[in-house]
Design a protein around this motif. Structure first.
Motif, PDB file in Angstrom:
ATOM      1  N   MET A  68      14.156  28.754 -51.145  1.00 32.91           N
ATOM      2  CA  MET A  68      13.723  30.151 -51.012  1.00 32.91           C
ATOM      3  C   MET A  68      13.976  30.889 -52.330  1.00 32.91           C
ATOM      4  SD  MET A  68      16.829  32.189 -49.126  1.00 32.91           S
ATOM      5  CE  MET A  68      18.490  32.209 -49.826  1.00 32.91           C
ATOM      6  N   ARG A  69      13.428  32.099 -52.434  1.00 31.28           N
ATOM      7  CA  ARG A  69      13.646  32.944 -53.592  1.00 31.28           C
ATOM      8  C   ARG A  69      14.740  33.969 -53.273  1.00 31.28           C
ATOM      9  NH1 ARG A  69      12.048  31.461 -58.258  1.00 31.28           N
ATOM     10  NH2 ARG A  69      11.052  33.415 -58.948  1.00 31.28           N
ATOM     11  N   ALA A  70      15.604  34.234 -54.253  1.00 27.53           N
ATOM     12  CA  ALA A  70      16.721  35.151 -54.015  1.00 27.53           C
ATOM     13  C   ALA A  70      17.120  35.831 -55.319  1.00 27.53           C
ATOM     14  CB  ALA A  70      17.913  34.377 -53.449  1.00 27.53           C
ATOM     15  N   VAL A  71      17.654  37.043 -55.177  1.00 24.62           N
ATOM     16  CA  VAL A  71      18.134  37.794 -56.344  1.00 24.62           C
ATOM     17  C   VAL A  71      19.557  37.346 -56.653  1.00 24.62           C
ATOM     18  CG1 VAL A  71      18.611  40.087 -57.296  1.00 24.62           C
ATOM     19  CG2 VAL A  71      16.697  39.772 -55.679  1.00 24.62           C
ATOM     20  N   CYS A  72      19.750  36.765 -57.837  1.00 21.46           N
ATOM     21  CA  CYS A  72      21.064  36.229 -58.197  1.00 21.46           C
ATOM     22  C   CYS A  72      21.697  37.030 -59.328  1.00 21.46           C
ATOM     23  CB  CYS A  72      20.939  34.770 -58.644  1.00 21.46           C
ATOM     24  SG  CYS A  72      20.287  33.698 -57.361  1.00 21.46           S
ATOM     25  N   TRP A  73      23.014  37.219 -59.185  1.00 22.67           N
ATOM     26  CA  TRP A  73      23.799  37.870 -60.251  1.00 22.67           C
ATOM     27  C   TRP A  73      23.996  36.843 -61.347  1.00 22.67           C
ATOM     28  CZ3 TRP A  73      28.673  37.458 -62.657  1.00 22.67           C
ATOM     29  CH2 TRP A  73      29.197  38.630 -63.218  1.00 22.67           C
ATOM     30  N   ASN A  74      23.669  37.257 -62.598  1.00 25.67           N
ATOM     31  CA  ASN A  74      23.752  36.289 -63.679  1.00 25.67           C
ATOM     32  C   ASN A  74      24.708  36.742 -64.776  1.00 25.67           C
ATOM     33  OD1 ASN A  74      22.483  33.699 -64.404  1.00 25.67           O
ATOM     34  ND2 ASN A  74      21.878  34.805 -66.261  1.00 25.67           N
ATOM     35  N   GLY A  75      25.363  37.890 -64.558  1.00 29.34           N
ATOM     36  CA  GLY A  75      26.243  38.469 -65.575  1.00 29.34           C
ATOM     37  C   GLY A  75      26.004  39.965 -65.631  1.00 29.34           C
ATOM     38  N   VAL A  76      26.665  40.630 -66.571  1.00 30.81           N
ATOM     39  CA  VAL A  76      26.549  42.094 -66.654  1.00 30.81           C
ATOM     40  C   VAL A  76      25.103  42.500 -66.980  1.00 30.81           C
ATOM     41  CG1 VAL A  76      27.325  44.136 -67.915  1.00 30.81           C
ATOM     42  CG2 VAL A  76      28.963  42.339 -67.300  1.00 30.81           C
ATOM     43  N   ALA A  77      24.562  43.408 -66.168  1.00 31.51           N
ATOM     44  CA  ALA A  77      23.196  43.924 -66.330  1.00 31.51           C
ATOM     45  C   ALA A  77      22.151  42.802 -66.384  1.00 31.51           C
ATOM     46  CB  ALA A  77      23.099  44.815 -67.564  1.00 31.51           C
ATOM     47  N   ASP A  78      22.401  41.755 -65.649  1.00 28.70           N
ATOM     48  CA  ASP A  78      21.485  40.613 -65.672  1.00 28.70           C
ATOM     49  C   ASP A  78      21.350  40.040 -64.254  1.00 28.70           C
ATOM     50  OD1 ASP A  78      20.025  38.347 -66.228  1.00 28.70           O
ATOM     51  OD2 ASP A  78      21.522  37.425 -67.561  1.00 28.70           O
ATOM     52  N   VAL A  79      20.265  40.378 -63.587  1.00 29.24           N
ATOM     53  CA  VAL A  79      19.986  39.744 -62.293  1.00 29.24           C
ATOM     54  C   VAL A  79      18.664  38.981 -62.430  1.00 29.24           C
ATOM     55  CG1 VAL A  79      21.168  41.545 -60.964  1.00 29.24           C
ATOM     56  CG2 VAL A  79      18.715  41.728 -61.312  1.00 29.24           C
ATOM     57  N   ARG A  80      18.578  37.864 -61.751  1.00 34.46           N
ATOM     58  CA  ARG A  80      17.377  37.038 -61.861  1.00 34.46           C
ATOM     59  C   ARG A  80      16.949  36.555 -60.486  1.00 34.46           C
ATOM     60  NH1 ARG A  80      18.927  33.537 -67.302  1.00 34.46           N
ATOM     61  NH2 ARG A  80      19.600  35.395 -68.442  1.00 34.46           N
ATOM     62  N   VAL A  81      15.657  36.506 -60.281  1.00 35.86           N
ATOM     63  CA  VAL A  81      15.151  35.950 -59.026  1.00 35.86           C
ATOM     64  C   VAL A  81      14.990  34.446 -59.233  1.00 35.86           C
ATOM     65  CG1 VAL A  81      13.338  36.066 -57.285  1.00 35.86           C
ATOM     66  CG2 VAL A  81      13.984  38.127 -58.552  1.00 35.86           C
ATOM     67  N   LYS A  82      15.701  33.687 -58.396  1.00 28.60           N
ATOM     68  CA  LYS A  82      15.722  32.231 -58.591  1.00 28.60           C
ATOM     69  C   LYS A  82      15.346  31.503 -57.310  1.00 28.60           C
ATOM     70  CE  LYS A  82      19.286  31.978 -62.139  1.00 28.60           C
ATOM     71  NZ  LYS A  82      20.686  31.649 -62.399  1.00 28.60           N
ATOM     72  N   THR A  83      14.989  30.251 -57.457  1.00 26.33           N
ATOM     73  CA  THR A  83      14.784  29.401 -56.287  1.00 26.33           C
ATOM     74  C   THR A  83      16.119  28.748 -55.956  1.00 26.33           C
ATOM     75  OG1 THR A  83      12.501  29.027 -56.934  1.00 26.33           O
ATOM     76  CG2 THR A  83      13.452  27.473 -55.343  1.00 26.33           C
ATOM     77  N   VAL A  84      16.581  28.952 -54.738  1.00 28.29           N
ATOM     78  CA  VAL A  84      17.897  28.439 -54.308  1.00 28.29           C
ATOM     79  C   VAL A  84      17.716  27.735 -52.957  1.00 28.29           C
ATOM     80  CG1 VAL A  84      19.122  30.331 -55.483  1.00 28.29           C
ATOM     81  CG2 VAL A  84      18.496  30.581 -53.072  1.00 28.29           C
ATOM     82  N   PRO A  85      18.706  26.955 -52.514  1.00 26.23           N
ATOM     83  CA  PRO A  85      18.557  26.283 -51.211  1.00 26.23           C
ATOM     84  C   PRO A  85      18.459  27.288 -50.061  1.00 26.23           C
ATOM     85  CG  PRO A  85      20.397  25.365 -52.475  1.00 26.23           C
ATOM     86  CD  PRO A  85      19.943  26.566 -53.220  1.00 26.23           C
ATOM     87  N   ASP A  86      17.679  26.961 -49.055  1.00 31.06           N
ATOM     88  CA  ASP A  86      17.595  27.807 -47.855  1.00 31.06           C
ATOM     89  C   ASP A  86      18.938  27.793 -47.131  1.00 31.06           C
ATOM     90  OD1 ASP A  86      14.977  28.151 -48.439  1.00 31.06           O
ATOM     91  OD2 ASP A  86      14.175  27.051 -46.716  1.00 31.06           O
ATOM     92  N   PRO A  87      19.316  28.912 -46.515  1.00 32.45           N
ATOM     93  CA  PRO A  87      20.556  28.907 -45.724  1.00 32.45           C
ATOM     94  C   PRO A  87      20.361  28.119 -44.432  1.00 32.45           C
ATOM     95  CG  PRO A  87      19.437  31.016 -45.480  1.00 32.45           C
ATOM     96  CD  PRO A  87      18.627  30.219 -46.458  1.00 32.45           C
TER      97      PRO A  87
END
Ligand code: NAD
Ligand code: ZN
Length: 388
Positions: free
Chosen positions: A1-20
């Motif tokens: 699935m696609r999800a908004v991930c925290w990547n560091g200060v002022a940096d969020v990225r939409v990534k493909t991650v495993p489904d829950p």
């Protein structure tokens, strides 16, 4: 699935991650239909909350459709449309029994870490650092909801997502902030911060019978939105806040003051330089300018209500004013479960509307842009709703 991930200060990225997946028998999996970015997410974005890890999925204001259920969740069915409160609560502990849902004793697997910071652990929260459980958040296509037999509330037919989405967080937060003020007819309430929480608190305070609600900020479109909800506005860059408050209240001060700003308050003065320096040296974690003002300007015997989020320690805290003016200080993460149903009823009766704060509707894929304009107050942004 696609999800908004925290990547560091002022940096969020939409990534493909495993489904829950279902882990516990009381879990549900929700397909998220709407989710919002909260002022609390901005503290994570700024790197001001400890125990964030690269890749953490953000988001705690979300709603959607039940797609999978653990065997012990009997009150929901696949296909139900539900609102999910941001604190995770077991429903059975000492605190849940007293309706102190955001203090649940059983939902933070990292309680020991939280105890080091705060003495005791609060509830686990969706998408809110490993201090409060490291749960994957709802700015995603799917999310696992623990204790799904306790938290989620079914949405009645005929209500659009936007009409009810804020019941998962900021509307109960605003209601609780106003309720903490014990508002009596004729009262004057002053609110620092005209963000989504402050703006909704204007509406809640009037609904509880306040005669006059004053709001303090410096962002023109936010102040203008508050004015349209009958708030008296003070631009703290253009006026001396204390002087205006004394003028309006005949010298006495507001009956209650509300800090809807939290740990990242702005201030241009010397105090700000002091706070920033202390913060940089890690001698102070939070910058409590609005809190100091709320305490200093509240009338004697009044209430200071603090929905604004603080994570650690503050400096130059005016305890003398609290003690000598006999103030009552109230705070806390919202006990969302307590307020969702009665506030939903008000929405259904047409008595309460929280949609006026929405300025941006974006696809989940554009979350990074949403965080940027919300944080930096670009494009007149007040509240962003994301659609996965
Ligand atoms: P926001 O960041 O959009 O709003 C904060 C507002 O405060 C901004 O408009 C900003 O210009 C203003 N501000 C900054 N410094 C100020 C100052 N010195 N004086 C007056 N105004 C000032 O965020 P929001 O979504 O409205 O959230 C507000 C706070 O509430 C945050 O700290 C957030 O973490 C907290 N919150 C708490 C809960 C809870 O359960 N208690 C729930 C949601 C949000
Ligand atoms: Zn929030």
């Amino acid at each position: 699935m696609r999800a908004v991930c925290w990547n560091g200060v002022a940096d969020v990225r939409v990534k493909t991650v495993p489904d829950p997946t279902i882990i516990n028998p009381r879990d549900a999996i929700i397909r998220v239909t709407s989710t919002a970015i909260c002022g609390s997410d901005l503290h994570l974005y700024s790197g001001d909350v400890p125990a964030m890890r690269k890749g953490d999925i953000l988001g705690h204001e979300f709603m959607g459709e039940v797609v999978e259920l653990g065997p012990e969740v009997k009150n929901l069915q696949k296909g139900d449309r539900v609102l999910v409160p941001f604190p995770i609560a077991c429903g059975a502990c000492f605190f849940c029994k007293r309706e102190l849902w955001s203090c649940c004793d059983n939902s933070n697997p990292n309680a020991a870490q939280a105890e080091e910071h705060w003495g005791h652990s609060p509830a686990g929260l969706f998408g809110y650092s490993h201090l409060t459980g490291g749960y994957a958040g709802g700015q995603a296509q799917y999310v696992r909801v623990p204790f799904a037999d306790v938290g989620p509330l079914k949405v009645p037919e005929g209500l659009r997502d936007e009409q009810v989405l804020f019941l998962t967080d900021i509307l109960p937060t605003a209601w609780q902030a106003a309720e903490h003020c014990n508002i009596q007819r004729g009262d004057t309430v002053a609110i620092w911060g005209a963000g989504p929480v402050g703006l909704l608190t204007v509406v809640c305070a009037y609904a509880m019978g306040a005669e006059r609600v004053i709001i303090i900020d410096r962002v023109p479109e936010r102040l203008e939105t508050a004015r349209r909800k009958n708030a008296v506005i003070i631009n703290d860059e253009k006026a001396d806040v204390g002087e205006v408050l004394r003028d309006i209240t005949g010298g006495r001060g507001p009956d209650a003051t509300i800090d809807a700003v939290g740990m990242e308050a702005h201030d241009v003065g010397l105090e700000n330089a002091y706070d920033r320096a202390r913060h940089a040296m890690r001698l102070e974690t939070d910058r409590p300018h609005a809190l100091r003002e709320a305490i200093m300007h509240c009338r004697k015997g009044g209430v200071v209500s603090v929905p604004g989020f603080y994570s650690g320690t503050v400096d130059r805290f005016p305890m003398g004013a609290v003690a000598n003016k006999g103030l009552t200080l109230r705070s806390g993460q919202a006990h969302v479960h307590r307020y969702m149903r009665p506030l939903l009823d008000r929405i259904q009766r047409g008595e309460l509307d929280a949609t006026f704060i929405i300025t941006h509707r974006l696809p989940l894929e554009e979350a990074a842009h949403g965080y940027d304009i919300f944080k930096n107050k670009r494009e007149d942004c007040i509240k962003v709703v994301l659609t996965p």
